[in-house]
Design an enzyme around this catalytic site. Structure first.
Site, PDB file in Angstrom:
ATOM      1  N   LYS A 176      -1.220   5.650  -0.461  1.00  0.00           N
ATOM      2  CA  LYS A 176      -1.193   4.271   0.044  1.00  0.00           C
ATOM      3  C   LYS A 176       0.210   3.777   0.370  1.00  0.00           C
ATOM      4  O   LYS A 176       1.211   4.346  -0.070  1.00  0.00           O
ATOM      5  CB  LYS A 176      -1.909   3.352  -0.946  1.00  0.00           C
ATOM      6  CG  LYS A 176      -3.411   3.585  -0.862  1.00  0.00           C
ATOM      7  CD  LYS A 176      -4.237   2.537  -1.503  1.00  0.00           C
ATOM      8  CE  LYS A 176      -5.718   2.861  -1.241  1.00  0.00           C
ATOM      9  NZ  LYS A 176      -6.613   2.140  -2.122  1.00  0.00           N
ATOM     10  N   ARG A 183      -9.099   7.957  -7.812  1.00  0.00           N
ATOM     11  CA  ARG A 183      -9.644   8.331  -6.497  1.00  0.00           C
ATOM     12  C   ARG A 183      -8.500   8.921  -5.689  1.00  0.00           C
ATOM     13  O   ARG A 183      -7.565   8.206  -5.345  1.00  0.00           O
ATOM     14  CB  ARG A 183     -10.219   7.078  -5.840  1.00  0.00           C
ATOM     15  CG  ARG A 183     -10.877   7.302  -4.494  1.00  0.00           C
ATOM     16  CD  ARG A 183     -11.373   5.976  -3.923  1.00  0.00           C
ATOM     17  NE  ARG A 183     -12.023   6.182  -2.647  1.00  0.00           N
ATOM     18  CZ  ARG A 183     -11.383   6.296  -1.495  1.00  0.00           C
ATOM     19  NH1 ARG A 183     -10.064   6.244  -1.460  1.00  0.00           N
ATOM     20  NH2 ARG A 183     -12.049   6.480  -0.372  1.00  0.00           N
TER      21      ARG A 183
END
Ligand code: HH2
Length: 264
Positions: A203, A237
């Site tokens: 991210k 995740r």
């Protein structure tokens, strides 16, 4: 939890696994690398992603769900659409991962009757607008209170809390500073009394810290997963399963005073 994005436009791997055979092959690799859960998605949630109809989303998911049906790993489906949830559960999904925390009309009802696992995630705004101007008085408290409210809403709808995990939603309507504060204080979500899932993999927070592009963030992602687990996350995740698994094995060995080696 290993990520399989069956999309043309996901932020780090868009288009790579859009063919069902490519998605299944990728899933196979993630399981071989040590994934305990597969999270498959047919719609990107990245800021500004094009919306996908339930029909198109399901046509991406269905052949992959069918191929994974008899695999020994549980399959989670990343969707916020009640009709996709219901169809995915019929096709053998074991978990629904909803970035919208079952807030869409009909979502609670779509999962209630099954015994699937559920991930309730926090986000501020929708995917079109969420990164425009995220604002919080106190991001940690607000995220925690929101998730507590969604756990209560799920329970009030008849969903057992043993089926639920919560996720602060890194990158969903948060500035890099908000994300960092949430990671620093991840432990504070433990008061909710349900397992915490964290999704930091590749991210932009990691890009902002390291200056690296989206496909050069593996080391930073592994560090993020490790730090999240140290702060109480029960699930991470991730796109890079093998590297994450190795790091987590080291962490669990160090954390366990009774750790025994294979040849002990
Ligand atoms: N992040 C993404 C998608 N789904 N679900 C949960 N529970 N938590 C997350 O942090 C999360 C999520 C975004 O990552 P990715 O799937 O790789 O990208 P895209 O949404 O562009 O497909």
């Amino acid at each position: 939890m290993g990520v399989v994005n069956i999309t043309p436009d996901s932020f780090s791997d868009g288009g790579r696994y859009i063919r069902p055979e490519a998605a299944v092959e990728h899933a196979r690799r993630l399981v071989a690398e040590g994934a305990d859960i597969l999270d498959i998605g047919g719609e990107s949630t990245r800021p500004g992603a094009a919306p996908v109809s339930a029909e198109d989303e399901l046509s991406r998911l269905a052949p992959v769900l069918d191929a994974l049906r008899d695999w020994p790993v549980p399959v989670s489906v990343d969707t916020w659409k009640p009709e996709v949830m219901a169809a995915a559960l019929e096709r053998g999904a074991s978990m629904i991962n909803d970035v919208n925390a079952l807030a869409a009309p009909g979502a609670l009802e779509a999962v209630r009757a099954s015994d699937c696992g559920i991930c309730l995630m926090h986000k501020q705004g929708d995917s079109r607008t969420m990164q425009t101007a995220p604002a919080y008085a106190d991001v940690v408290t607000e995220v925690r209170d929101f998730l507590g409210g969604r756990v209560r809403a799920a329970e009030a709808a008849g969903i057992l809390r043993t089926r639920i995990v919560v996720d602060p939603g890194f990158g969903f309507g948060k500035t890099p500073a908000h994300n960092l504060q949430l990671l620093r204080n991840l432990q504070s979500l433990q008061v909710l009394g349900v397992p915490v899932l964290a999704g930091l993999s590749r991210k932009s927070l990691l890009g902002r810290i390291t200056g690296r592009g989206v496909n050069e963030r593996q080391s930073a992602s592994v560090a993020g997963a490790l730090l999240a687990v140290e702060r109480g996350a029960a699930l991470v995740r991730v796109h890079d399963v093998a590297a994450t698994r190795d790091a987590l094995l080291v962490l669990s060995a160090v954390s366990d005073p009774g750790y025994r080696f294979d040849d002990d």
